[in-house]
Design an enzyme around this catalytic site. Structure first.
Site: not given
Ligand code: EPZ
Length: 418
Positions: A22-23, A117, A122, A306, A398
């Site tokens: 998916k990702n 969410c 996020r 995850d 999802r």
């Molecule tokens: C990706 O989300 C995945 N989604 C998530 O999978 C996964 O849990 C996550 O990476 C961590 O591995 C997809 O790839 C579509 P991050 P993402 O940006 O990119 C902070 C699932 O279950 N952050 O790596 O949104 C954020 O709040 C989903 O399939 C900022 O502060 O995660 C978090 O604490 C759930 N500012 C940390 O970084 C930003 O601009 C990591 O988030 C971006 C992120």
């Protein structure tokens, strides 16, 4: 609203073919906006989030055909607007992934802020800051990110935090920018590597994906062709835990074992026998009760967030006390009160859950709150005495393609109640 009814008990035994990731699919479909010509993405899983992404592309005027065999034909040449509306983005925050390609190719994007969410605020501040460094003018008003750029130019970006979709958005924005872009503190997830390979298959010049430093040389144009999405390492890990929690034997096929190293190490610590081949992993619990393990989530190659809820469920019935520490998201323990209602002994200490394994969980009506939490509840239901009903499983749909069919083929007594 669909629910899953699970009659706990049987040890799973059998093989399951894992679907496309998916990702990796979501950023790759977004990246198809960069192509000057139609292209086909193969091995795409039938998931709600994929359907949402396709709906978003169609809304932009892009031609998309999703075939039952997992092929998605995309014709981005008919694109007619650069708009990602709130009503779509609010259902899937990964919609923000169209921001980079739209800006990189068309110099324009109006994308709704994704909002938080269940698992946390996020924000997308790192996406926006990176795009501004690449030369975009970004205005955030009325819940929308409105960005414009004549032509993006390369920059040396150092991400304050490791962000998967942030790294992906910036990589997609940089491939058509003028000059060289360096992304330091880049996410190293396999899905980032898959996206980079897809971009390079269209003529981009991306190196270093999978390491902390990605270097992109901007090119004039990109043209897609055929590309197959890599297998879903989280789906694979979830089925392996299903085998371990039920003390059975599960072989996941069409996987990349290297993507699962951190998860396999923890399953071995739990006492599972693990065998791996070129594209399969076999787990054998030999009817034994798992040992409790300590997990602490981190960006790849660390233990994946995850997979956190799934290992929480495993620890609930394991022998001993295991700790589960969530370091990536601020609120990813929603499955805890639901597991406690099934008799789990879990004590929260900040972002660590201390889990004392019990011999037996009890079936109870539980509610899914987010994608991976729901997976954890299904796993607990597989071993709880009685019939567990998991509500709101649209969260599950999802990220898992008909999970009940795959689990039933492994011997689980599970059915979907519509
Ligand atoms: C990706 O989300 C995945 N989604 C998530 O999978 C996964 O849990 C996550 O990476 C961590 O591995 C997809 O790839 C579509 P991050 P993402 O940006 O990119 C902070 C699932 O279950 N952050 O790596 O949104 C954020 O709040 C989903 O399939 C900022 O502060 O995660 C978090 O604490 C759930 N500012 C940390 O970084 C930003 O601009 C990591 O988030 C971006 C992120």
């Amino acid at each position: 609203m669909d629910r899953l009814a699970i009659d706990g008990g049987p040890a799973l035994d059998g093989a399951v073919r894992v679907s496309g990731a998916k990702n990796a699919t979501l950023p790759i479909l977004a990246a198809s906006l960069l192509s000057q010509s139609p292209l086909t993405v193969h091995n795409v899983p039938q998931l709600r989030d994929v359907n949402t992404t396709i709906a978003l592309l169609r809304r932009m005027g892009v031609g998309v055909e999703f075939h039952p065999d997992g092929r998605v034909e995309v014709d981005p040449t008919t694109l007619e607007n650069y708009f990602a509306p709130y009503e779509l983005v609010k259902t899937m925050r990964a919609s923000v992934l169209v921001l980079g390609p739209l800006l990189g190719r068309y110099g324009r994007a109006d994308v709704s802020l994704p909002g938080g969410c269940a698992i946390g605020a996020r924000p997308v501040d790192l996406h926006v800051a990176g795009l501004q460094a690449l030369g975009a003018r970004v205005k955030i008003a009325d819940g929308y990110i409105s960005a414009t750029a004549k032509r993006l130019h390369g920059a040396h970006l150092v991400l304050d935090k490791v962000t998967v979709t942030g790294t992906e958005n910036l990589m997609m924005a940089a491939v058509l920018a003028e000059g060289e872009t360096v992304i330091d503190n880049a996410a190293q997830e396999p899905e980032v590597v898959d996206l980079a390979a897809f971009l390079n298959s269209m003529g981009a010049r991306v190196t270093g994906a999978g390491t902390g430093q990605i270097v992109i040389q901007g090119v004039e144009a990109l043209a897609g062709d055929d590309y197959a999405v890599q297998p879903d390492r989280i789906e694979a890990g979830t089925f392996l835990v299903a085998g371990a929690i039920t003390r059975g034997r599960v072989r996941v096929e069409h996987v990349v074992p290297e993507h699962l190293e951190a998860v396999l190490q923890k399953l071995r610590e739990a006492g599972a026998g693990i065998d791996t081949g070129t594209d399969w992993v076999a787990l054998d619990m030999q009817g034994r009760r798992p040992d409790a393990v300590d997990v602490s989530t981190a960006p790849y190659p660390g233990f994946p967030t995850d997979m956190q809820a799934q290992f929480m469920a495993l620890n609930c019935i394991a022998d001993g006390v295991g700790t589960v520490t969530e370091n990536v998201f601020e609120n990813r323990f929603m499955h805890v009160p639901e597991l406690q209602r099934m008799g789990a002994d879990i004590r929260l200490e900040g972002h660590t859950a201390v889990v004392r394994g019990t011999e037996q969980l009890r079936a109870a009506p539980v509610m899914a709150t987010d994608l991976r939490a729901s997976a954890g509840l299904v796993l607990a239901g597989l071993v709880a005495a009685g019939e567990t009903v998991v509500d709101r499983i649209y969260h599950l749909d999802r990220g898992y393609q008909r999970i009940e069919e795959k689990l039933a083929r492994l011997g689980a007594r599970i059915r979907r109640l519509t």
